[in-house]
Design an enzyme around this catalytic site. Structure first.
Site, PDB file in Angstrom:
ATOM      1  N   GLU A  88       1.183   7.115   7.055  1.00  0.00           N
ATOM      2  CA  GLU A  88       2.331   6.683   6.227  1.00  0.00           C
ATOM      3  C   GLU A  88       2.126   7.097   4.773  1.00  0.00           C
ATOM      4  OE1 GLU A  88       3.722   2.597   6.664  1.00  0.00           O
ATOM      5  OE2 GLU A  88       2.754   2.449   8.606  1.00  0.00           O
ATOM      6  N   ASN A  98      13.444   4.341   3.810  1.00  0.00           N
ATOM      7  CA  ASN A  98      12.550   3.306   4.336  1.00  0.00           C
ATOM      8  C   ASN A  98      11.462   3.991   5.146  1.00  0.00           C
ATOM      9  OD1 ASN A  98      11.632   0.681   5.121  1.00  0.00           O
ATOM     10  ND2 ASN A  98      12.659   0.967   7.096  1.00  0.00           N
ATOM     11  N   HIS A 127       8.868   3.316   8.422  1.00  0.00           N
ATOM     12  CA  HIS A 127       8.704   2.442   9.581  1.00  0.00           C
ATOM     13  C   HIS A 127       7.540   2.980  10.419  1.00  0.00           C
ATOM     14  CE1 HIS A 127       9.918  -0.458  12.591  1.00  0.00           C
ATOM     15  NE2 HIS A 127       9.764   0.493  13.499  1.00  0.00           N
ATOM     16  N   MET A 179      10.586  -6.570   3.880  1.00  0.00           N
ATOM     17  CA  MET A 179      10.936  -7.216   5.142  1.00  0.00           C
ATOM     18  C   MET A 179      12.184  -8.081   5.001  1.00  0.00           C
ATOM     19  SD  MET A 179       8.957  -5.800   7.026  1.00  0.00           S
ATOM     20  CE  MET A 179       7.361  -5.294   7.605  1.00  0.00           C
ATOM     21  N   ARG A 180      13.251  -7.410   4.612  1.00  0.00           N
ATOM     22  CA  ARG A 180      14.516  -8.137   4.480  1.00  0.00           C
ATOM     23  C   ARG A 180      15.660  -7.291   4.991  1.00  0.00           C
ATOM     24  NH1 ARG A 180      16.148 -12.543   2.578  1.00  0.00           N
ATOM     25  NH2 ARG A 180      18.169 -12.052   1.736  1.00  0.00           N
ATOM     26  N   LEU A 224      19.340  -6.005   4.712  1.00  0.00           N
ATOM     27  CA  LEU A 224      20.114  -5.758   3.487  1.00  0.00           C
ATOM     28  C   LEU A 224      21.598  -5.993   3.739  1.00  0.00           C
ATOM     29  CD1 LEU A 224      18.292  -2.439   2.607  1.00  0.00           C
ATOM     30  CD2 LEU A 224      17.972  -4.639   1.462  1.00  0.00           C
ATOM     31  N   SER A 229       0.833  -1.214   0.000  1.00  0.00           N
ATOM     32  CA  SER A 229       0.000   0.000   0.000  1.00  0.00           C
ATOM     33  C   SER A 229       0.872   1.271   0.000  1.00  0.00           C
ATOM     34  CB  SER A 229      -0.979  -0.002   1.183  1.00  0.00           C
ATOM     35  OG  SER A 229      -0.308   0.230   2.390  1.00  0.00           O
ATOM     36  N   ASN A 230       2.026   1.223   0.634  1.00  0.00           N
ATOM     37  CA  ASN A 230       2.922   2.397   0.564  1.00  0.00           C
ATOM     38  C   ASN A 230       3.480   2.573  -0.839  1.00  0.00           C
ATOM     39  OD1 ASN A 230       3.416   3.954   3.133  1.00  0.00           O
ATOM     40  ND2 ASN A 230       3.470   1.847   3.897  1.00  0.00           N
ATOM     41  N   SER A 243       7.766   7.048  10.575  1.00  0.00           N
ATOM     42  CA  SER A 243       9.003   7.768  10.244  1.00  0.00           C
ATOM     43  C   SER A 243       9.508   7.322   8.886  1.00  0.00           C
ATOM     44  CB  SER A 243      10.107   7.447  11.262  1.00  0.00           C
ATOM     45  OG  SER A 243       9.658   7.584  12.585  1.00  0.00           O
ATOM     46  N   ASP A 272      16.339  -0.203  10.705  1.00  0.00           N
ATOM     47  CA  ASP A 272      15.456   0.901  11.111  1.00  0.00           C
ATOM     48  C   ASP A 272      16.229   2.052  11.770  1.00  0.00           C
ATOM     49  OD1 ASP A 272      13.264  -0.498  10.133  1.00  0.00           O
ATOM     50  OD2 ASP A 272      12.895  -1.479  12.047  1.00  0.00           O
TER      51      ASP A 272
HETATM   52  C1  GAR Z   1       3.940  -0.587   6.675  1.00  0.00           C
HETATM   53  O1  GAR Z   1       3.195  -0.285   7.802  1.00  0.00           O
HETATM   54  C2  GAR Z   1       5.396  -0.227   6.895  1.00  0.00           C
HETATM   55  O2  GAR Z   1       5.579   0.906   7.684  1.00  0.00           O
HETATM   56  C3  GAR Z   1       5.888  -1.466   7.611  1.00  0.00           C
HETATM   57  O3  GAR Z   1       5.262  -2.524   6.939  1.00  0.00           O
HETATM   58  C4  GAR Z   1       4.014  -2.089   6.432  1.00  0.00           C
HETATM   59  C5  GAR Z   1       3.948  -2.437   4.958  1.00  0.00           C
HETATM   60  O4  GAR Z   1       2.671  -2.173   4.431  1.00  0.00           O
HETATM   61  N1  GAR Z   1       7.308  -1.539   7.540  1.00  0.00           N
HETATM   62  C6  GAR Z   1       8.103  -1.949   8.538  1.00  0.00           C
HETATM   63  O5  GAR Z   1       7.660  -2.373   9.583  1.00  0.00           O
HETATM   64  C7  GAR Z   1       9.603  -1.881   8.259  1.00  0.00           C
HETATM   65  N2  GAR Z   1      10.352  -2.075   9.436  1.00  0.00           N
HETATM   66  P1  GAR Z   1       2.477  -1.999   2.866  1.00  0.00           P
HETATM   67  O6  GAR Z   1       3.063  -3.247   2.205  1.00  0.00           O
HETATM   68  O7  GAR Z   1       0.995  -1.941   2.668  1.00  0.00           O
HETATM   69  O8  GAR Z   1       3.171  -0.747   2.456  1.00  0.00           O
END
Ligand code: GAR
Length: 312
Positions: free
Chosen positions: A175, A108, A110, A91-92, A94, A15-16, A137, A146
């Site tokens: 976000e 990124n 978070h 979610m990896r 790097l 979604s981001n 953030s 992070d």
């Molecule tokens: C989001 O909330 C993002 O901030 C989080 O995963 C979600 C992904 O949603 N990221 C982390 O936690 C990174 N440490 P999305 O796939 O719908 O964008």
């Protein structure tokens, strides 16, 4: 000014990524999304990106060493001509090589107010700690998870009765607002003529007895008692190019440089025949050490003899 080319890395819903993509459709957005890549071929965000006409790439990371997998992703980003990378629920962890390559150009998002609550299970931790405010953030990516300089944050209130899911859903709205705005600002700060001029000016005026003045509509830098050693060229003759003009050793070196790297070097209109070389500053991928080296070299070629010998 061409738009910056962003590659978005996802692992899931995306979604981001969608927020970044739709924001990029505005005419005045300084970036475009040119690739969406995932470490999971089933990531739902891939289908959306493809349906929106954005090139996608997917490869399962299982069975590959971290650096090997990152090299595959890096090759795809490079092939797509990306100059920035946005991690969006990627979610990896790097590899250090990958982070080093994109440092300063990779961001990124978070779902917490960093530096609080890094890692996973963020909303559970916020609620367990009884906090009344959380948020999200956007930060530059550095080797630590992070971590890295925070570029922007949005605060989101924790409501009585919030569960991790309700809090996550509200933070996600924040976000989607924050990420495109911060990415646009970062890209702009690296490519806008004002930002580029500020950086060039800082480097040029740090050289001994360097001064600046306007010359034929361009800002020039000269050595007191000597000659011009550099010009900042912005859309000169409406060529749309932001560049730095410095002295090469002559037209032969100039031709060689352009032949070796036509994406970086160009022959400037007026000063070209005198052996000056244009270095593009608007590629989104400036090597500032290289630019500083050119300024120094050009300064030496222009300074009065007594000064050109100075060791610095
Ligand atoms: C989001 O909330 C993002 O901030 C989080 O995963 C979600 C992904 O949603 N990221 C982390 O936690 C990174 N440490 P999305 O796939 O719908 O964008």
């Amino acid at each position: 000014m061409p738009k910056s080319r962003v590659g978005v890395l996802i692992s899931g819903r995306g979604s981001n990524m969608a927020a970044l993509l739709y924001a990029s459709r505005a005419e005045d957005c300084p970036y475009e999304v040119v690739l969406v890549a995932a470490n999971d071929p089933d990531a739902p965000g891939l289908a959306l990106a493809a349906a929106e006409g954005v090139p996608t790439f997917a490869r399962a990371h299982q069975g590959l060493k971290r650096a090997e997998f990152d090299a595959i992703i890096d090759a795809e980003l490079t092939r797509a001509g990306c100059d920035h990378v946005a991690l969006a629920g990627y979610m990896r962890l790097l590899s250090p090589e990958f982070v080093a390559k994109w440092q300063g150009r990779m961001v990124n998002i978070h779902p917490s107010l960093l530096p609080a609550h890094k890692g996973l299970h963020v909303h559970e931790a916020v609620l367990a700690a009884g906090e009344t405010v959380s948020g999200c953030s956007v930060h530059l990516v550095t080797p630590e998870l992070d971590d890295g300089p925070v570029l922007g944050q949005t605060r989101v209130v924790v409501l009585p009765g919030d569960t991790p899911d309700t809090l996550a859903a509200r933070i996600l709205i924040a976000e989607h607002q924050l990420y495109p705005r911060v990415l646009a600002a970062l890209v702009q700060s690296r490519t806008s003529p004002d930002a580029l001029l500020a950086r060039v000016r800082q480097l040029a005026l740090a050289l001994p007895e360097a001064e600046e003045k306007l010359s034929h509509g361009s800002l020039g830098f000269f050595v007191r008692g000597g000659k011009f050693f550099a010009y900042f060229s912005y859309d000169h003759h409406h060529d749309g190019v932001t560049g730095l003009l410095v002295k090469a050793s002559g037209v032969e070196e100039q031709a060689q440089l352009i032949e070796n790297d036509p994406g970086l070097y160009y022959r400037p209109a007026y000063l070209g025949p005198s052996g000056w070389i244009g270095i593009r500053l608007d590629t989104g991928d400036n090597d500032w050490q290289h630019i500083e080296d050119w300024l120094t070299r050009s300064w030496r070629a222009s300074a009065p003899k007594r000064m050109a010998m100075l060791p610095f």
